[in-house]
Design a protein around this motif. Structure first.
Motif, PDB file in Angstrom:
ATOM      1  N   GLY A 167      -7.541  -7.905   7.997  1.00 22.24           N
ATOM      2  CA  GLY A 167      -7.867  -7.384   6.682  1.00 22.24           C
ATOM      3  C   GLY A 167      -7.535  -8.379   5.588  1.00 22.24           C
ATOM      4  O   GLY A 167      -6.365  -8.683   5.364  1.00 22.24           O
ATOM      5  N   GLY A 168      -8.559  -8.907   4.936  1.00 20.07           N
ATOM      6  CA  GLY A 168      -8.353  -9.826   3.814  1.00 20.07           C
ATOM      7  C   GLY A 168      -7.570 -11.073   4.172  1.00 20.07           C
ATOM      8  O   GLY A 168      -6.797 -11.585   3.343  1.00 20.07           O
ATOM      9  N   VAL A 169      -7.785 -11.600   5.365  1.00 21.00           N
ATOM     10  CA  VAL A 169      -6.994 -12.746   5.823  1.00 21.00           C
ATOM     11  C   VAL A 169      -7.495 -14.041   5.184  1.00 21.00           C
ATOM     12  O   VAL A 169      -8.658 -14.411   5.316  1.00 21.00           O
ATOM     13  N   SER A 170      -6.597 -14.713   4.487  1.00 17.13           N
ATOM     14  CA  SER A 170      -6.870 -16.030   3.903  1.00 17.13           C
ATOM     15  C   SER A 170      -5.777 -16.991   4.338  1.00 17.13           C
ATOM     16  O   SER A 170      -4.622 -16.589   4.523  1.00 17.13           O
ATOM     17  N   GLU A 191      -8.365 -24.758   1.598  1.00 14.29           N
ATOM     18  CA  GLU A 191      -8.564 -23.329   1.857  1.00 14.29           C
ATOM     19  C   GLU A 191      -9.353 -23.209   3.157  1.00 14.29           C
ATOM     20  O   GLU A 191     -10.557 -23.462   3.196  1.00 14.29           O
ATOM     21  N   GLN A 246     -11.059 -17.511   3.976  1.00 20.46           N
ATOM     22  CA  GLN A 246     -11.116 -16.784   2.705  1.00 20.46           C
ATOM     23  C   GLN A 246     -11.505 -15.330   2.960  1.00 20.46           C
ATOM     24  O   GLN A 246     -12.630 -15.026   3.369  1.00 20.46           O
ATOM     25  N   SER A 247     -10.561 -14.434   2.767  1.00 20.05           N
ATOM     26  CA  SER A 247     -10.807 -12.983   2.787  1.00 20.05           C
ATOM     27  C   SER A 247     -11.599 -12.535   4.008  1.00 20.05           C
ATOM     28  O   SER A 247     -12.676 -11.935   3.898  1.00 20.05           O
ATOM     29  N   VAL A 248     -11.062 -12.813   5.179  1.00 21.03           N
ATOM     30  CA  VAL A 248     -11.737 -12.442   6.422  1.00 21.03           C
ATOM     31  C   VAL A 248     -11.359 -11.017   6.811  1.00 21.03           C
ATOM     32  O   VAL A 248     -10.188 -10.687   6.965  1.00 21.03           O
ATOM     33  N   ASP A 249     -12.380 -10.183   6.971  1.00 24.49           N
ATOM     34  CA  ASP A 249     -12.218  -8.826   7.488  1.00 24.49           C
ATOM     35  C   ASP A 249     -12.957  -8.745   8.822  1.00 24.49           C
ATOM     36  O   ASP A 249     -14.139  -9.081   8.902  1.00 24.49           O
ATOM     37  N   SER A 285      -2.432 -14.804   2.959  1.00 28.11           N
ATOM     38  CA  SER A 285      -2.539 -13.437   2.450  1.00 28.11           C
ATOM     39  C   SER A 285      -3.327 -12.611   3.454  1.00 28.11           C
ATOM     40  O   SER A 285      -3.993 -13.150   4.337  1.00 28.11           O
ATOM     41  N   GLY A 286      -3.235 -11.300   3.306  1.00 25.40           N
ATOM     42  CA  GLY A 286      -3.890 -10.401   4.247  1.00 25.40           C
ATOM     43  C   GLY A 286      -3.006 -10.102   5.440  1.00 25.40           C
ATOM     44  O   GLY A 286      -1.857 -10.549   5.519  1.00 25.40           O
ATOM     45  N   ARG A 338     -15.666 -17.864   5.935  1.00 23.50           N
ATOM     46  CA  ARG A 338     -15.915 -16.449   5.627  1.00 23.50           C
ATOM     47  C   ARG A 338     -16.874 -15.919   6.685  1.00 23.50           C
ATOM     48  O   ARG A 338     -17.642 -16.681   7.274  1.00 23.50           O
TER      49      ARG A 338
END
Length: 265
Positions: free
Chosen positions: A14-17, A30, A33-36, A70-71, A225
């Motif tokens: 969930g939201g993995v960055s 980076e 970026q925001s991997v779900d 994050s995430g 992504r």
């Protein structure tokens, strides 16, 4: 569970960055970026994308070899660290990483030895897995005497030795010639179908991904992504003839188009 409810996924991101510093270049990279992503229990999921898009980074985050910036990641509702300590994660690397001073049997039995399991029991289990991956008769052979494909079979057997709930595979067949790679694809498909283990597989080959998978996750150039989840509705068990089908060809074309669009985005 209520009737008709969707089973909880085995692995959830969930939201993995992920970002990291490159001191010599005075830069911050980076990687993800925001991997779900939700991976169903007993499924085979492949990650494809251009080099440097974060496929291997994502695998390392799931394996608890790297922490996300994050995430969060959950494996059966627990952190990857908990799953790793419970030996619920198997990992097959690009290189077999077998111990040259141990026989095939001893290499496959190593994780069980580290768990303190007695010799007779661990060797019996290792022998069963060696048979499963098609290496019967090579139990006493040294890694230096094996071909590349046979080494990866031994690595797969070793990763299965702790009965993991999820198997992470980082482009394990990339260094093999095409004939050997095709054979290993067949063998892996058979092992997956026989064991029911959940697999997350990294590859650069769209054809390999479609042949093996229930879902093909297409990733963008860095920062990585998810741009498409391609569902592969091909019957199992699979053989190489499925690659001649119209459905297979169309799925490969969809994957290729998604990769091209990612570069143009």
């Amino acid at each position: 569970m209520t009737v008709g409810a969707t089973p909880a996924p085995l692995v959830e991101l969930g939201g993995v960055s992920v970002t990291y510093d490159v001191p010599r270049q005075h830069a911050v990279v980076e990687a993800l970026q925001s991997v779900d992503l939700a991976i169903a229990r007993g499924s085979f999921t492949s990650l494809i994308g251009p080099s440097g898009c974060g496929k291997s980074t994502l695998l390392r985050v799931v394996a608890d070899l790297m922490a996300p910036t994050s995430g969060q990641v959950l494996i059966e509702g627990q952190t990857p660290a908990c799953a790793r300590r419970a030996r619920q994660i198997g990992f097959v690397f690009q290189e077999p990483a077998l111990l040259e001073w141990r026989s095939v049997l001893e290499n496959v039995a190593l994780p069980l030895e580290l768990q303190g399991i007695g010799r007779a029991k661990r060797e019996a289990e290792a022998g069963r897995l060696i048979d499963l991956v098609g290496l019967s008769g090579f139990e006493a052979v040294w890694p230096s005497q094996l071909s590349g494909g046979m080494k990866q079979r031994a690595s797969i057997a070793r990763a299965l030795s702790t009965s993991p709930h999820v198997m992470l595979m980082d482009e394990p067949f990339g260094a093999l010639d095409q004939i050997t790679r095709d054979r290993m694809n067949l063998e892996l498909a058979r092992v997956f179908e026989e064991t029911g283990v959940t697999v997350l597989f990294v590859t650069h080959s769209i054809r390999e991904a479609v042949f093996l998978s229930d879902n093909v996750i297409v990733m963008s150039p860095r920062p990585g992504r998810i741009v498409r989840n391609i569902e592969v509705e091909l019957p199992r068990p699979r053989n190489l003839l499925v690659r001649d089908s119209q459905t297979f060809g169309e799925l490969v074309r969809i994957g290729a188009r998604e990769l091209e669009q990612g570069y143009d985005a």
